[in-house]
Write a protein that holds these residues in place. Sequence first.
Motif, PDB file in Angstrom:
ATOM      1  N   ASP A  66       0.826  -1.209   0.000  1.00 52.10           N
ATOM      2  CA  ASP A  66       0.000   0.000   0.000  1.00 52.10           C
ATOM      3  C   ASP A  66       0.865   1.265   0.000  1.00 52.10           C
ATOM      4  O   ASP A  66       0.551   2.240  -0.691  1.00 52.10           O
ATOM      5  CB  ASP A  66      -0.941   0.008   1.201  1.00 52.10           C
ATOM      6  CG  ASP A  66      -2.016  -1.074   1.116  1.00 52.10           C
ATOM      7  OD1 ASP A  66      -2.204  -1.660   0.022  1.00 52.10           O
ATOM      8  OD2 ASP A  66      -2.659  -1.338   2.152  1.00 52.10           O
ATOM      9  N   LEU A  67       1.949   1.243   0.775  1.00 55.72           N
ATOM     10  CA  LEU A  67       2.844   2.406   0.798  1.00 55.72           C
ATOM     11  C   LEU A  67       3.543   2.603  -0.540  1.00 55.72           C
ATOM     12  O   LEU A  67       3.730   3.739  -0.985  1.00 55.72           O
ATOM     13  CB  LEU A  67       3.867   2.275   1.929  1.00 55.72           C
ATOM     14  CG  LEU A  67       3.312   2.456   3.337  1.00 55.72           C
ATOM     15  CD1 LEU A  67       4.399   2.191   4.372  1.00 55.72           C
ATOM     16  CD2 LEU A  67       2.714   3.835   3.521  1.00 55.72           C
ATOM     17  N   HIS A  68       3.926   1.509  -1.207  1.00 55.84           N
ATOM     18  CA  HIS A  68       4.525   1.618  -2.545  1.00 55.84           C
ATOM     19  C   HIS A  68       3.589   2.375  -3.477  1.00 55.84           C
ATOM     20  O   HIS A  68       4.018   3.305  -4.178  1.00 55.84           O
ATOM     21  CB  HIS A  68       4.799   0.240  -3.148  1.00 55.84           C
ATOM     22  CG  HIS A  68       6.072  -0.382  -2.688  1.00 55.84           C
ATOM     23  ND1 HIS A  68       6.448  -1.626  -3.079  1.00 55.84           N
ATOM     24  CD2 HIS A  68       7.059   0.062  -1.873  1.00 55.84           C
ATOM     25  CE1 HIS A  68       7.611  -1.935  -2.534  1.00 55.84           C
ATOM     26  NE2 HIS A  68       7.990  -0.930  -1.792  1.00 55.84           N
ATOM     27  N   GLU A  69       2.323   1.977  -3.518  1.00 54.17           N
ATOM     28  CA  GLU A  69       1.357   2.614  -4.408  1.00 54.17           C
ATOM     29  C   GLU A  69       1.211   4.094  -4.101  1.00 54.17           C
ATOM     30  O   GLU A  69       1.217   4.935  -4.997  1.00 54.17           O
ATOM     31  CB  GLU A  69      -0.002   1.911  -4.324  1.00 54.17           C
ATOM     32  CG  GLU A  69       0.015   0.507  -4.898  1.00 54.17           C
ATOM     33  CD  GLU A  69       0.546   0.459  -6.322  1.00 54.17           C
ATOM     34  OE1 GLU A  69       0.118   1.266  -7.161  1.00 54.17           O
ATOM     35  OE2 GLU A  69       1.411  -0.403  -6.597  1.00 54.17           O
ATOM     36  N   LYS A  70       1.078   4.432  -2.823  1.00 61.40           N
ATOM     37  CA  LYS A  70       0.931   5.830  -2.413  1.00 61.40           C
ATOM     38  C   LYS A  70       2.163   6.648  -2.784  1.00 61.40           C
ATOM     39  O   LYS A  70       2.067   7.729  -3.350  1.00 61.40           O
ATOM     40  CB  LYS A  70       0.686   5.895  -0.903  1.00 61.40           C
ATOM     41  CG  LYS A  70       0.567   7.301  -0.350  1.00 61.40           C
ATOM     42  CD  LYS A  70       0.448   7.254   1.173  1.00 61.40           C
ATOM     43  CE  LYS A  70       0.217   8.582   1.809  1.00 61.40           C
ATOM     44  NZ  LYS A  70       1.027   9.675   1.409  1.00 61.40           N
ATOM     45  N   LEU A  71       3.336   6.120  -2.481  1.00 62.01           N
ATOM     46  CA  LEU A  71       4.574   6.863  -2.694  1.00 62.01           C
ATOM     47  C   LEU A  71       4.956   6.980  -4.164  1.00 62.01           C
ATOM     48  O   LEU A  71       5.545   7.992  -4.571  1.00 62.01           O
ATOM     49  CB  LEU A  71       5.708   6.235  -1.877  1.00 62.01           C
ATOM     50  CG  LEU A  71       5.528   6.388  -0.360  1.00 62.01           C
ATOM     51  CD1 LEU A  71       6.448   5.443   0.383  1.00 62.01           C
ATOM     52  CD2 LEU A  71       5.751   7.834   0.059  1.00 62.01           C
ATOM     53  N   LYS A  72       4.625   5.999  -4.976  1.00 56.84           N
ATOM     54  CA  LYS A  72       4.875   6.109  -6.420  1.00 56.84           C
ATOM     55  C   LYS A  72       4.113   7.303  -6.989  1.00 56.84           C
ATOM     56  O   LYS A  72       4.628   8.014  -7.853  1.00 56.84           O
ATOM     57  CB  LYS A  72       4.467   4.829  -7.143  1.00 56.84           C
ATOM     58  CG  LYS A  72       5.447   3.696  -6.973  1.00 56.84           C
ATOM     59  CD  LYS A  72       4.967   2.459  -7.710  1.00 56.84           C
ATOM     60  CE  LYS A  72       5.855   1.272  -7.451  1.00 56.84           C
ATOM     61  NZ  LYS A  72       5.364   0.050  -8.114  1.00 56.84           N
ATOM     62  N   GLY A  73       2.910   7.540  -6.484  1.00 54.73           N
ATOM     63  CA  GLY A  73       2.119   8.687  -6.922  1.00 54.73           C
ATOM     64  C   GLY A  73       2.704  10.023  -6.483  1.00 54.73           C
ATOM     65  O   GLY A  73       2.307  11.071  -6.976  1.00 54.73           O
ATOM     66  N   GLU A  74       3.647   9.978  -5.535  1.00 48.73           N
ATOM     67  CA  GLU A  74       4.296  11.193  -5.032  1.00 48.73           C
ATOM     68  C   GLU A  74       5.720  11.336  -5.577  1.00 48.73           C
ATOM     69  O   GLU A  74       6.515  12.109  -5.049  1.00 48.73           O
ATOM     70  CB  GLU A  74       4.291  11.181  -3.509  1.00 48.73           C
ATOM     71  CG  GLU A  74       2.878  11.222  -2.942  1.00 48.73           C
ATOM     72  CD  GLU A  74       2.832  11.093  -1.430  1.00 48.73           C
ATOM     73  OE1 GLU A  74       3.897  11.192  -0.778  1.00 48.73           O
ATOM     74  OE2 GLU A  74       1.730  10.908  -0.906  1.00 48.73           O
ATOM     75  N   GLY A  75       6.042  10.575  -6.626  1.00 46.29           N
ATOM     76  CA  GLY A  75       7.332  10.721  -7.284  1.00 46.29           C
ATOM     77  C   GLY A  75       8.444   9.829  -6.772  1.00 46.29           C
ATOM     78  O   GLY A  75       9.595   9.961  -7.196  1.00 46.29           O
ATOM     79  N   PHE A  76       8.158   8.915  -5.871  1.00 43.78           N
ATOM     80  CA  PHE A  76       9.179   7.996  -5.363  1.00 43.78           C
ATOM     81  C   PHE A  76       9.322   6.792  -6.290  1.00 43.78           C
ATOM     82  O   PHE A  76       8.348   6.358  -6.901  1.00 43.78           O
ATOM     83  CB  PHE A  76       8.813   7.494  -3.957  1.00 43.78           C
ATOM     84  CG  PHE A  76       9.121   8.480  -2.865  1.00 43.78           C
ATOM     85  CD1 PHE A  76      10.321   8.412  -2.175  1.00 43.78           C
ATOM     86  CD2 PHE A  76       8.210   9.465  -2.533  1.00 43.78           C
ATOM     87  CE1 PHE A  76      10.604   9.317  -1.165  1.00 43.78           C
ATOM     88  CE2 PHE A  76       8.485  10.379  -1.522  1.00 43.78           C
ATOM     89  CZ  PHE A  76       9.685  10.306  -0.836  1.00 43.78           C
ATOM     90  N   THR A  77      10.527   6.271  -6.368  1.00 41.07           N
ATOM     91  CA  THR A  77      10.775   5.017  -7.075  1.00 41.07           C
ATOM     92  C   THR A  77      11.288   4.005  -6.061  1.00 41.07           C
ATOM     93  O   THR A  77      11.968   4.363  -5.092  1.00 41.07           O
ATOM     94  CB  THR A  77      11.814   5.179  -8.209  1.00 41.07           C
ATOM     95  OG1 THR A  77      13.024   5.696  -7.648  1.00 41.07           O
ATOM     96  CG2 THR A  77      11.310   6.116  -9.287  1.00 41.07           C
TER      97      THR A  77
END
Length: 128
Positions: A66-77
């Motif tokens: 869930d954190l991966h999905e959220k953070l990918k939307g905020e520019g994280f890889t």
Amino acid sequence: MRYSGETKDGQFESRKGASSADNVPDWVPRPAKATVKGSFQQNKQGEAGGVLLLETSELPADLVRDLHEKLKGEGFTVDANQTMNVGGQSVVTTTLENAAKGRSLQIVASQRAKDPTQVQIMFGEKSK
């Protein structure tokens, strides 16, 4: 409980309890079902970082997904992701980076048997 101080190189602060996340930067994720247990932060010559300690009923793998999905939307890889099951303990570790903003995260979620999941979110940010 709060401890803070200043050194010749910068400042630090350690907090325990629910309000300990009050000074953690907004970009550091806080899972909705998690309870804050403590934090540590430091600022030194254009760099800031720390650790946010949480506890949740979510399974480690579900929490990290869930954190991966959220953070990918905020520019994280996602730089690295590892899952281990050792001696009845499930541990998921992931490292993420937002190079454009100079931000990095390492998330470790672990659970033993049916105990609550313990979460450590290490965060860092370099001034641009």
